[in-house]
Design a protein around this motif. Structure first.
Motif, PDB file in Angstrom:
ATOM      1  N   HIS A 195     -41.427 107.772  88.210  1.00  0.00           N
ATOM      2  CA  HIS A 195     -42.697 107.287  88.672  1.00  0.00           C
ATOM      3  C   HIS A 195     -43.384 108.657  89.622  1.00  0.00           C
ATOM      4  N   TYR A 224     -53.973 111.056  84.356  1.00  0.00           N
ATOM      5  CA  TYR A 224     -54.158 109.923  84.982  1.00  0.00           C
ATOM      6  C   TYR A 224     -55.312 109.724  85.778  1.00  0.00           C
ATOM      7  N   PRO A 271     -62.162 104.199  90.006  1.00  0.00           N
ATOM      8  CA  PRO A 271     -62.841 103.344  90.967  1.00  0.00           C
ATOM      9  C   PRO A 271     -62.239 102.059  91.327  1.00  0.00           C
TER      10      PRO A 271
HETATM   11  N1  NAP Z   1     -48.432 107.868  87.206  1.00  0.00           N
HETATM   12  C1  NAP Z   1     -49.202 107.504  88.172  1.00  0.00           C
HETATM   13  O1  NAP Z   1     -48.756 107.352  89.359  1.00  0.00           O
HETATM   14  C2  NAP Z   1     -50.433 106.699  87.901  1.00  0.00           C
HETATM   15  C3  NAP Z   1     -51.490 106.383  88.945  1.00  0.00           C
HETATM   16  C4  NAP Z   1     -52.410 106.125  88.486  1.00  0.00           C
HETATM   17  C5  NAP Z   1     -52.757 105.852  87.139  1.00  0.00           C
HETATM   18  N2  NAP Z   1     -51.908 105.767  86.226  1.00  0.00           N
HETATM   19  C6  NAP Z   1     -51.964 105.393  84.896  1.00  0.00           C
HETATM   20  O2  NAP Z   1     -53.489 106.109  84.495  1.00  0.00           O
HETATM   21  C7  NAP Z   1     -54.369 104.904  84.079  1.00  0.00           C
HETATM   22  C8  NAP Z   1     -55.806 105.115  84.466  1.00  0.00           C
HETATM   23  O3  NAP Z   1     -56.002 105.450  85.880  1.00  0.00           O
HETATM   24  P1  NAP Z   1     -56.636 104.253  86.826  1.00  0.00           P
HETATM   25  O4  NAP Z   1     -56.215 103.154  86.333  1.00  0.00           O
HETATM   26  O5  NAP Z   1     -56.273 104.731  88.307  1.00  0.00           O
HETATM   27  O6  NAP Z   1     -58.410 104.701  86.578  1.00  0.00           O
HETATM   28  P2  NAP Z   1     -59.090 105.068  85.530  1.00  0.00           P
HETATM   29  O7  NAP Z   1     -58.934 105.279  84.109  1.00  0.00           O
HETATM   30  O8  NAP Z   1     -59.778 106.559  86.180  1.00  0.00           O
HETATM   31  O9  NAP Z   1     -60.508 104.083  85.940  1.00  0.00           O
HETATM   32  C9  NAP Z   1     -60.545 102.702  85.541  1.00  0.00           C
HETATM   33  C10 NAP Z   1     -61.711 102.015  85.889  1.00  0.00           C
HETATM   34  O10 NAP Z   1     -62.787 102.675  84.993  1.00  0.00           O
HETATM   35  C11 NAP Z   1     -63.400 101.598  84.564  1.00  0.00           C
HETATM   36  N3  NAP Z   1     -63.844 102.032  83.134  1.00  0.00           N
HETATM   37  C12 NAP Z   1     -62.992 102.273  82.146  1.00  0.00           C
HETATM   38  N4  NAP Z   1     -63.769 102.843  81.034  1.00  0.00           N
HETATM   39  C13 NAP Z   1     -64.903 102.774  81.414  1.00  0.00           C
HETATM   40  C14 NAP Z   1     -66.290 103.315  80.863  1.00  0.00           C
HETATM   41  N5  NAP Z   1     -66.099 103.707  79.561  1.00  0.00           N
HETATM   42  N6  NAP Z   1     -67.517 103.227  81.551  1.00  0.00           N
HETATM   43  C15 NAP Z   1     -67.395 102.683  82.821  1.00  0.00           C
HETATM   44  N7  NAP Z   1     -66.308 102.124  83.429  1.00  0.00           N
HETATM   45  C16 NAP Z   1     -65.271 102.419  82.589  1.00  0.00           C
HETATM   46  C17 NAP Z   1     -62.558 100.428  84.309  1.00  0.00           C
HETATM   47  O11 NAP Z   1     -63.315  99.208  84.291  1.00  0.00           O
HETATM   48  P3  NAP Z   1     -62.633  97.796  83.350  1.00  0.00           P
HETATM   49  O12 NAP Z   1     -61.130  97.842  83.258  1.00  0.00           O
HETATM   50  O13 NAP Z   1     -63.147  96.715  84.147  1.00  0.00           O
HETATM   51  O14 NAP Z   1     -63.447  98.087  82.062  1.00  0.00           O
HETATM   52  C18 NAP Z   1     -61.620 100.679  85.955  1.00  0.00           C
HETATM   53  O15 NAP Z   1     -62.443  99.921  86.752  1.00  0.00           O
HETATM   54  C19 NAP Z   1     -53.754 103.653  84.897  1.00  0.00           C
HETATM   55  O16 NAP Z   1     -54.117 102.547  84.456  1.00  0.00           O
HETATM   56  C20 NAP Z   1     -52.040 103.977  84.608  1.00  0.00           C
HETATM   57  O17 NAP Z   1     -51.592 103.792  83.339  1.00  0.00           O
HETATM   58  C21 NAP Z   1     -50.658 106.441  86.683  1.00  0.00           C
END
Ligand code: NAP
Length: 318
Positions: A115, A214, A220
């Motif tokens: 991670h 990611y 947000p």
């Molecule tokens: N390896 C690492 O250290 C690491 C770190 C961070 C993230 N990650 C991975 O990357 C994934 C994605 O990153 P993230 O969770 O940080 O955030 P993100 O995908 O950048 O954003 C998620 C947010 O955007 C909203 N959203 C999703 N699709 C949308 C759309 N089409 N229109 C408007 N709003 C939308 C979601 O709302 P709703 O859910 O309410 O729809 C949520 O609030 C994580 O879930 C995880 O699996 C990995």
């Protein structure tokens, strides 16, 4: 069985990964099962999980349900999960993957990522953010190359098909590449138009290491979000491209990666957004649109700066 609408990237160990996956960090218990089911029904064949997201049990239930109802077979879906820092010690790495395999109800994962390069002190299987007597983070300074060598054994044992890393910088990647007997196929890092990751992207591409973006929307909903952070959905450049193509800002932000041969894992628990995000697979941006989006990186905004690990000897973001 429904037609496969995914596109794939080929990895250096001759496996392939679907270019879009459902992110699951912050997907709460009670929501994540339905989100995974909605994603599989919409066509996703890739889930991005992690032990530390503490929701793998529900993801396992969703997988079991979709396999039972015949929508997918195990081999149709690509599962990534991640080794948490408390299990970096080589003697604990196998226990680390089993702590994900058990709730996921799987015999193997397709991709197992370290991670981050930063180990944390092991206290017991329920303490994930250990502290010392002064209430400061308690670290394990086991070197990530030692952890990597133990991860290679997971491939030999069939517990992971492929292995890789996350949140590694160029010099850390170089150490892994030099030591690796099993190829490091992936570095999962934060990428979106507002962050300049050109050095690590150039390095990984030169070494045939794939990249997963990611936080493609700038995360947000992360717990430390502030109103002062850039809002990528409202950025005028992103909005202008979306309007000119009749698609959404979110789809532009995903197509940005898909058009640059970067895998992307948007998180959502909202079925309509899950579907909308998957449909970004069909958007082809023009080179000049990608160039315009890249220019947003002047702010060099990092949503997941891992500030709590700044004093760790292997903190990656200097
Ligand atoms: N390896 C690492 O250290 C690491 C770190 C961070 C993230 N990650 C991975 O990357 C994934 C994605 O990153 P993230 O969770 O940080 O955030 P993100 O995908 O950048 O954003 C998620 C947010 O955007 C909203 N959203 C999703 N699709 C949308 C759309 N089409 N229109 C408007 N709003 C939308 C979601 O709302 P709703 O859910 O309410 O729809 C949520 O609030 C994580 O879930 C995880 O699996 C990995």
């Amino acid at each position: 069985m429904a037609a496969d609408k995914n596109t794939y990237s080929f990895l250096s160990d001759h496996t392939r990964i679907p270019n879009i996956g459902l992110g699951t960090w912050k997907s709460a218990k009670g929501d994540v099962k339905n989100a995974v089911i909605a994603a599989i029904d919409a066509g996703y064949r890739h889930l991005d999980c992690a032990f530390i997201y503490q929701n793998e049990e529900e993801i396992g239930e969703a997988l079991k349900e979709k396999i039972k109802d015949g929508t997918i077979e195990r081999d149709d879906i690509y599962i990534t999960t991640k080794l948490w820092g408390t299990h970096h010690s080589p003697s604990r790495v196998e226990q680390g993957i089993k702590m994900s395999l058990t709730p996921l109800q799987l015999d193997y994962v397709d991709l197992y990522l370290m991670h981050s390069p930063c180990g944390r002190k092991f206290i017991d299987d329920k303490t994930f953010f250990p502290k010392d007597e002064n209430d400061k983070n308690a670290y394990d300074d086991v070197h990530y190359v030692e952890t990597w060598k133990a991860m290679e054994k997971l491939v030999e044992k069939g517990l992971a098909i492929s292995i890789g890393v996350s949140n590694f910088n160029v010099s850390q990647m170089e150490e892994i590449v030099t030591a690796a007997q099993v190829p490091c196929v992936m570095n999962q890092i934060e990428i979106h138009p507002a962050i300049d990751q050109s050095d690590i992207i150039t390095y990984c591409k030169a070494k045939s290491i794939a990249l997963t973006a990611y936080s493609p929307f700038g995360s947000p909903d992360r717990p430390w979000a502030s109103d002062k952070d850039p809002n990528l959905f409202e950025d005028p450049v992103v909005k202008e491209i979306a309007e000119s193509r009749g698609c959404t800002a979110g789809q532009v932000l995903l197509a940005y990666h898909l058009n640059q041969e970067v895998v992307v894992v948007p998180k959502s628990v909202t079925p309509s957004r899950i579907k909308e995000n998957f449909e970004a697979l069909s958007i082809k941006l023009k080179p000049e649109e990608i160039t315009k989006l890249k220019e947003l990186n002047s702010t060099n905004y990092r949503a997941c700066a891992m500030n709590m690990l700044k004093d760790h000897p292997y903190f990656p973001f200097k």
